[in-house]
Design an enzyme around this catalytic site. Structure first.
Site, mmCIF file in Angstrom:
data_model
loop_
_atom_site.group_PDB
_atom_site.id
_atom_site.type_symbol
_atom_site.label_atom_id
_atom_site.label_comp_id
_atom_site.label_asym_id
_atom_site.label_seq_id
_atom_site.Cartn_x
_atom_site.Cartn_y
_atom_site.Cartn_z
ATOM 1 N NE ARG A 65 -4.016 1.960 2.130
ATOM 2 C CZ ARG A 65 -4.389 2.729 3.153
ATOM 3 N NH1 ARG A 65 -3.845 2.555 4.344
ATOM 4 N NH2 ARG A 65 -5.292 3.660 2.986
ATOM 5 C CG HIS A 69 -1.277 5.454 -0.348
ATOM 6 N ND1 HIS A 69 -2.024 6.066 0.626
ATOM 7 C CD2 HIS A 69 -2.058 4.465 -0.831
ATOM 8 C CE1 HIS A 69 -3.202 5.478 0.711
ATOM 9 N NE2 HIS A 69 -3.240 4.498 -0.137
ATOM 10 C CG ASP A 77 8.937 11.207 -5.313
ATOM 11 O OD1 ASP A 77 8.137 10.642 -4.524
ATOM 12 O OD2 ASP A 77 8.887 12.417 -5.560
ATOM 13 C CG ASN A 96 -4.341 10.020 8.235
ATOM 14 O OD1 ASN A 96 -4.762 8.889 8.228
ATOM 15 N ND2 ASN A 96 -4.398 10.788 9.280
ATOM 16 C CG HIS A 196 -8.140 -3.583 -1.578
ATOM 17 N ND1 HIS A 196 -9.163 -2.682 -1.699
ATOM 18 C CD2 HIS A 196 -7.023 -2.841 -1.349
ATOM 19 C CE1 HIS A 196 -8.689 -1.449 -1.557
ATOM 20 N NE2 HIS A 196 -7.397 -1.512 -1.365
ATOM 21 C CB THR A 197 -6.034 -10.497 -2.741
ATOM 22 O OG1 THR A 197 -6.074 -11.863 -2.368
ATOM 23 C CG2 THR A 197 -4.590 -10.152 -3.105
HETATM 24 C C1 HEM Z 1 -8.970 1.613 -6.240
HETATM 25 C C2 HEM Z 1 -9.075 2.386 -5.226
HETATM 26 C C3 HEM Z 1 -8.575 2.105 -3.851
HETATM 27 C C4 HEM Z 1 -9.176 2.523 -2.712
HETATM 28 C C5 HEM Z 1 -10.437 3.352 -2.625
HETATM 29 C C6 HEM Z 1 -8.398 2.031 -1.609
HETATM 30 C C7 HEM Z 1 -8.684 2.280 -0.286
HETATM 31 C C8 HEM Z 1 -8.116 1.611 0.772
HETATM 32 C C9 HEM Z 1 -8.519 1.754 2.147
HETATM 33 C C10 HEM Z 1 -9.575 2.725 2.646
HETATM 34 C C11 HEM Z 1 -7.804 0.870 2.870
HETATM 35 C C12 HEM Z 1 -7.919 0.589 4.360
HETATM 36 C C13 HEM Z 1 -7.024 1.445 5.165
HETATM 37 C C14 HEM Z 1 -7.246 1.243 6.627
HETATM 38 O O1 HEM Z 1 -8.382 1.182 7.081
HETATM 39 O O2 HEM Z 1 -6.252 1.162 7.346
HETATM 40 C C15 HEM Z 1 -6.935 0.185 1.957
HETATM 41 C C16 HEM Z 1 -6.032 -0.774 2.321
HETATM 42 C C17 HEM Z 1 -5.117 -1.327 1.457
HETATM 43 N N1 HEM Z 1 -4.923 -0.985 0.137
HETATM 44 FE FE1 HEM Z 1 -6.155 0.122 -0.973
HETATM 45 N N2 HEM Z 1 -7.350 1.309 -2.093
HETATM 46 C C18 HEM Z 1 -7.398 1.334 -3.456
HETATM 47 C C19 HEM Z 1 -6.489 0.769 -4.316
HETATM 48 C C20 HEM Z 1 -5.348 0.115 -3.904
HETATM 49 C C21 HEM Z 1 -4.239 -0.251 -4.754
HETATM 50 C C22 HEM Z 1 -4.159 0.068 -6.237
HETATM 51 C C23 HEM Z 1 -3.334 -0.894 -3.986
HETATM 52 C C24 HEM Z 1 -1.987 -1.461 -4.356
HETATM 53 C C25 HEM Z 1 -1.602 -1.754 -5.574
HETATM 54 C C26 HEM Z 1 -3.892 -0.957 -2.651
HETATM 55 C C27 HEM Z 1 -3.322 -1.617 -1.600
HETATM 56 C C28 HEM Z 1 -3.894 -1.718 -0.343
HETATM 57 C C29 HEM Z 1 -3.422 -2.635 0.670
HETATM 58 C C30 HEM Z 1 -2.331 -3.685 0.504
HETATM 59 C C31 HEM Z 1 -4.173 -2.365 1.821
HETATM 60 C C32 HEM Z 1 -4.050 -3.043 3.185
HETATM 61 C C33 HEM Z 1 -3.162 -2.184 4.047
HETATM 62 C C34 HEM Z 1 -2.789 -2.803 5.372
HETATM 63 O O3 HEM Z 1 -3.249 -3.897 5.721
HETATM 64 O O4 HEM Z 1 -1.975 -2.179 6.078
HETATM 65 N N3 HEM Z 1 -5.089 -0.310 -2.635
HETATM 66 N N4 HEM Z 1 -7.129 0.653 0.686
HETATM 67 C C1 LIG Z 2 -5.103 10.652 10.571
HETATM 68 O O1 LIG Z 2 -6.101 11.641 10.652
HETATM 69 C C2 LIG Z 2 -6.897 11.556 11.814
HETATM 70 C C3 LIG Z 2 -8.019 12.566 11.709
HETATM 71 O O2 LIG Z 2 -7.744 13.541 10.748
HETATM 72 C C4 LIG Z 2 -5.999 11.776 13.035
HETATM 73 O O3 LIG Z 2 -6.769 11.688 14.220
HETATM 74 C C5 LIG Z 2 -4.913 10.713 13.055
HETATM 75 O O4 LIG Z 2 -4.027 10.926 14.116
HETATM 76 C C6 LIG Z 2 -4.148 10.694 11.737
HETATM 77 N N1 LIG Z 2 -3.252 9.553 11.717
HETATM 78 C C7 LIG Z 2 -1.975 9.630 11.351
HETATM 79 C C8 LIG Z 2 -1.222 8.345 11.370
HETATM 80 O O5 LIG Z 2 -1.463 10.646 10.940
#
Ligand code: HEM
Ligand SMILES: *[C@@H]1O[C@H](CO)[C@@H](O)[C@H](O)[C@H]1NC(C)=O
Ligand SMILES: *[C@@H]1O[C@H](CO)[C@@H](O)[C@H](O)[C@H]1NC(C)=O
Ligand SMILES: *[C@@H]1O[C@H](CO)[C@@H](O)[C@H](O)[C@H]1NC(C)=O
Length: 329
Positions: A65, A69, A77, A96, A196-197
């Site tokens: 992830r 980002h 970069d 964030n 997201h797998t």
């Molecule tokens: C298509 C639109 C996408 C959206 C809206 C999205 C959104 C999110 C969100 C909201 C989370 C959960 C974060 C959390 O609650 O901590 C997440 C997790 C994650 N995303 Fe995405 N994502 C997208 C695409 C991608 C892409 C393209 C990748 C990588 C190629 C990716 C990789 C991941 C991974 C690996 C996680 C798990 C992170 C963890 O377990 O620490 N995502 N994503």
């Molecule tokens: C992410 O944003 C939330 C609310 O804006 C904040 O409370 C939180 O501390 C932030 N987390 C990090 C890791 O910066």
């Protein structure tokens, strides 16, 4: 042929030619970039990534992830790694990310090992690209040769993040528009979402789908009802913000194509996941990846290589950081 038609044909030909020409950044990228300056680079990265995964499996999603980002905000970069004393660097953006600390830790560990072997030679941006390939591969995902030769960026601002990252409530139109800005197609969007797998999501990201879908409907009807019940159990109303669930409820730490089968069955955690199946613009692509892991892997590799070319810094646009979390000066 009249002149207008000939002109149109020429324009089409020119556009086709332009679309196959490398953009300026691509020209310097090559899998062999460090072949003589750091010959053991790939085995050093693999070893450190494997060691870190053995400490915690969260390494896998966190690293993947982080790379996504980084690339989407100002290019691949390593700008996302910069720590700012004022909390105004890219990683501090209010949009964030909740990027998991283990992703940062992975890159820092690998960088330390690489600096011991080849001081001052390998960029953090390239280490991110290699470590990302390795976490996918070590999670039983595909392998690919990583293009190398990126420099580390000189800018990292929280204010640069707004509007550049997809949101979990977005539908296909918005997602496609965001990806299209980087020349990433609908097929790329679907393939990359397959990331997201693996990994976790905090309940607060999707509780609106469980408890506040609309004024007349509590729960998003595109959820499989049993899955919605499971999620409600794991994420009750007013759940603390620290609670998280697996994004792939079937095989959470294996990089496979079950994400797509899940979507067909209504097991997409976010709106942005489930719409990939429910929207006819992308449904066939989801079905193709659900039916063939090879089709998914091929498309994922292709899209990751093109993701890795975004906003590459060369020459005076960057540097080789000594430490990934700080600019050299
Ligand atoms: C298509 C639109 C996408 C959206 C809206 C999205 C959104 C999110 C969100 C909201 C989370 C959960 C974060 C959390 O609650 O901590 C997440 C997790 C994650 N995303 Fe995405 N994502 C997208 C695409 C991608 C892409 C393209 C990748 C990588 C190629 C990716 C990789 C991941 C991974 C690996 C996680 C798990 C992170 C963890 O377990 O620490 N995502 N994503
Ligand atoms: C992410 O944003 C939330 C609310 O804006 C904040 O409370 C939180 O501390 C932030 N987390 C990090 C890791 O910066
Ligand atoms: C997308 O491709 C077009 C044509 O090849 C090119 O002009 C443009 O710079 C590319 N955009 C990005 C963000 O790479
Ligand atoms: C991590 O664990 C696996 C499986 O037990 C093992 O094969 C591998 O050598 C370990 N990696 C490192 C760097 O110790």
């Amino acid at each position: 042929m009249d002149r207008r038609r000939r002109c149109l044909l020429l324009m089409v030909a020119a556009a086709l030619l332009a679309s196959t020409m490398p953009s300026p950044g691509d020209a310097t990228l090559s899998p062999d970039y460090y072949a003589s300056s750091c010959p053991n680079l790939e085995s050093i990265v693999r070893y450190e990534v494997s060691r870190k995964i053995n400490l915690t499996v969260v390494t896998i999603p966190a690293t993947l992830r982080l790379f996504f980002h980084d690339c989407l905000v100002g290019g691949c970069d390593a700008s996302v790694l910069i720590a700012s004393p004022n909390n105004d660097a890219e990683k501090d953006a209010s949009d964030n990310m909740s990027l998991a600390g283990d992703g940062f830790d992975t890159i820092n560990r690998v960088k330390t090992a690489v600096e011991n072997a080849c001081p001052g030679v390998v960029s953090c941006a390239d280490i991110m690209a290699l470590a990302t390939r390795d976490v996918v591969y070590l999670a039983s995902g595909p392998y690919w040769r990583v293009e190398l030769g990126r420099l580390d960026g000189l800018v990292s601002r929280a204010s640069n993040v707004k509007g550049k990252l997809p949101g979990e409530h977005m539908h296909v139109k918005e997602l496609a528009a965001m990806f299209q800005k980087h020349n990433l197609s609908l097929a790329d969007l679907v393939a990359l979402s397959g990331a997201h797998t693996v990994g976790f999501a905090h309940c607060t990201r999707f509780t609106s789908r469980l408890y506040g879908y609309s004024s007349s409907t509590l729960t998003d009807p595109t959820y499989n009802p049993d899955y919605a019940d499971q999620l409600k159990e794991a994420c009750p109303r007013n759940v603390p913000p620290t609670i998280a669930v697996n994004m792939d409820p079937v095989s959470p730490i294996t990089f496979d194509n079950l994400y797509y089968a899940n979507l067909v069955n209504g097991l997409g955690l976010f709106t942005s996941d489930q719409v990939l199946y429910n929207d006819l613009a992308t449904q066939e692509i989801v079905k193709r990846f659900a039916n063939s892991q090879k089709a998914f892997f091929d498309a994922f590799v292709d899209a990751m290589i093109r993701l890795g070319r975004l906003g590459v810094k060369t020459e005076n646009q960057g540097e080789i950081r000594k430490v990934c979390t700080a600019f050299n000066h």
